[in-house]
Motif scaffolding. Structure first.
Motif, PDB file in Angstrom:
ATOM      1  N   GLU A  16       0.880  -1.337  -0.176  1.00 30.96           N
ATOM      2  CA  GLU A  16      -0.065   0.140  -0.091  1.00 30.96           C
ATOM      3  C   GLU A  16       0.671   1.276   0.112  1.00 30.96           C
ATOM      4  O   GLU A  16       0.644   2.267  -0.672  1.00 30.96           O
ATOM      5  N   ALA A  17       1.854   1.328   0.709  1.00 32.14           N
ATOM      6  CA  ALA A  17       2.929   2.267   0.673  1.00 32.14           C
ATOM      7  C   ALA A  17       3.591   2.580  -0.508  1.00 32.14           C
ATOM      8  O   ALA A  17       3.725   3.743  -0.960  1.00 32.14           O
ATOM      9  N   GLU A  18       3.824   1.621  -1.346  1.00 31.55           N
ATOM     10  CA  GLU A  18       4.308   1.678  -2.463  1.00 31.55           C
ATOM     11  C   GLU A  18       3.444   2.116  -3.369  1.00 31.55           C
ATOM     12  O   GLU A  18       3.753   2.869  -4.379  1.00 31.55           O
ATOM     13  N   VAL A  19       2.346   1.798  -3.532  1.00 38.07           N
ATOM     14  CA  VAL A  19       1.053   2.167  -4.251  1.00 38.07           C
ATOM     15  C   VAL A  19       1.124   3.734  -4.135  1.00 38.07           C
ATOM     16  O   VAL A  19       0.979   4.490  -5.119  1.00 38.07           O
ATOM     17  N   GLU A  20       0.945   4.188  -2.851  1.00 34.69           N
ATOM     18  CA  GLU A  20       0.680   5.551  -2.556  1.00 34.69           C
ATOM     19  C   GLU A  20       2.042   6.520  -3.030  1.00 34.69           C
ATOM     20  O   GLU A  20       1.944   7.473  -3.561  1.00 34.69           O
ATOM     21  N   ARG A  21       3.228   5.880  -2.866  1.00 35.78           N
ATOM     22  CA  ARG A  21       4.421   6.605  -3.363  1.00 35.78           C
ATOM     23  C   ARG A  21       4.362   6.643  -4.683  1.00 35.78           C
ATOM     24  O   ARG A  21       4.755   7.748  -5.421  1.00 35.78           O
ATOM     25  N   TRP A  23       1.534   6.991  -7.000  1.00 39.35           N
ATOM     26  CA  TRP A  23       0.663   7.888  -7.378  1.00 39.35           C
ATOM     27  C   TRP A  23       1.244   9.351  -6.970  1.00 39.35           C
ATOM     28  O   TRP A  23       0.835  10.194  -7.665  1.00 39.35           O
ATOM     29  N   THR A  24       1.847   9.420  -5.715  1.00 38.10           N
ATOM     30  CA  THR A  24       2.157  10.710  -5.504  1.00 38.10           C
ATOM     31  C   THR A  24       3.254  11.026  -6.604  1.00 38.10           C
ATOM     32  O   THR A  24       3.267  12.162  -6.732  1.00 38.10           O
ATOM     33  N   GLY A  25       4.117  10.084  -6.900  1.00 35.02           N
ATOM     34  CA  GLY A  25       5.231  10.621  -7.785  1.00 35.02           C
ATOM     35  C   GLY A  25       4.695  10.793  -9.233  1.00 35.02           C
ATOM     36  O   GLY A  25       5.081  11.781  -9.669  1.00 35.02           O
ATOM     37  N   LEU A  26       3.476  10.115  -9.402  1.00 34.04           N
ATOM     38  CA  LEU A  26       2.816  10.422 -10.635  1.00 34.04           C
ATOM     39  C   LEU A  26       2.397  11.781 -10.909  1.00 34.04           C
ATOM     40  O   LEU A  26       2.386  12.300 -11.899  1.00 34.04           O
ATOM     41  N   TYR A  27       1.587  12.247  -9.681  1.00 34.79           N
ATOM     42  CA  TYR A  27       1.106  13.445 -10.006  1.00 34.79           C
ATOM     43  C   TYR A  27       2.087  14.741  -9.761  1.00 34.79           C
ATOM     44  O   TYR A  27       2.083  15.830 -10.411  1.00 34.79           O
ATOM     45  N   ARG A  28       3.251  14.250  -9.101  1.00 35.10           N
ATOM     46  CA  ARG A  28       4.039  15.370  -8.691  1.00 35.10           C
ATOM     47  C   ARG A  28       4.985  15.626  -9.929  1.00 35.10           C
ATOM     48  O   ARG A  28       5.306  16.776 -10.300  1.00 35.10           O
ATOM     49  N   ASN A  29       5.511  14.523 -10.669  1.00 35.17           N
ATOM     50  CA  ASN A  29       6.360  14.674 -11.615  1.00 35.17           C
ATOM     51  C   ASN A  29       5.632  14.372 -13.093  1.00 35.17           C
ATOM     52  O   ASN A  29       6.465  14.305 -14.096  1.00 35.17           O
ATOM     53  N   TRP A  30       4.410  14.149 -13.063  1.00 31.38           N
ATOM     54  CA  TRP A  30       3.846  13.778 -14.468  1.00 31.38           C
ATOM     55  C   TRP A  30       4.551  12.606 -15.097  1.00 31.38           C
ATOM     56  O   TRP A  30       4.801  12.796 -16.318  1.00 31.38           O
ATOM     57  N   PHE A  31       5.105  11.638 -14.629  1.00 31.07           N
ATOM     58  CA  PHE A  31       5.696  10.523 -14.869  1.00 31.07           C
ATOM     59  C   PHE A  31       4.841   9.259 -15.075  1.00 31.07           C
ATOM     60  O   PHE A  31       4.121   9.032 -13.958  1.00 31.07           O
ATOM     61  N   LEU A  32       4.778   8.683 -16.091  1.00 38.66           N
ATOM     62  CA  LEU A  32       3.989   7.554 -16.215  1.00 38.66           C
ATOM     63  C   LEU A  32       4.706   6.375 -16.487  1.00 38.66           C
ATOM     64  O   LEU A  32       5.212   6.412 -17.646  1.00 38.66           O
TER      65      LEU A  32
END
Length: 168
Positions: A16-21, A23-32
């Motif tokens: 769960e923590a990995e998933v949260e990290r 998605w947080t990184g996805l929105y922060r960095n616009w990295f897919l």
């Protein structure tokens, strides 16, 4: 019993923590990333997390948080009948824990109520879903997510005027 179950639940919490990290990184960095469900940096994925939670609940059937996590993961992967069963067990275990003086954190209990209502809505179990929402709103008055799913359940049950009244 709970200590052995907690060891398995730790793997799920890491997932769960990995998933949260992610998605947080996805929105922060616009990295897919390709195939985000393959979060394997920790060596586990959804299937492994589900297996760990099943083991945890086998070891300790009164482990409400593990039942809740299992229900949510099954809901997210589309196994709605299993999600319903696990979330029902989570609520029963949470009530038993509260009766024993070891109540769940508010947010965990709120998630159980929300997820049960959404699963029942997705299964088109309108009246059961409305009962679940009523139960949830009793513990969490005015919760916006529960009110939203209540409106959708009312509409699904054909009670359009009540759904419109709720929306206004």
């Amino acid at each position: 019993m709970r200590a052995a179950a907690e060891a398995h639940a730790r793997h799920w919490r890491d997932f769960e923590a990995e998933v949260e990290r992610y998605w947080t990184g996805l929105y922060r960095n616009w990295f897919l990333r390709e195939q985000p469900q393959q979060l394997t940096r920790l060596g586990i994925g959804v299937g492994d997390a589900i297996a760990d939670l099943r083991t945890a609940t086998d070891l300790d059937p009164s482990f409400a948080e593990a039942w809740a996590g299992l229900g949510r993961l099954c809901m997210e992967v589309g196994d709605l009948p299993s999600a319903r069963k696990y979330l029902d067990r989570a609520l029963l275990a949470a009530r038993a824990e509260a009766a024993a003086g070891d109540a769940l954190e508010h947010d965990v209990l709120l998630d159980i109520h929300r997820n049960r209502a959404w699963v029942l809505r997705d299964l088109a179990r309108w009246e059961e879903g409305l009962a679940a929402v009523h139960d949830g709103l009793t513990f969490h008055p005015g919760d916006r997510d529960l009110v939203l799913v209540k409106g959708l359940l009312l509409a699904g049950a054909g009670r359009y005027s009540e759904a419109l009244d709720l929306a206004c």
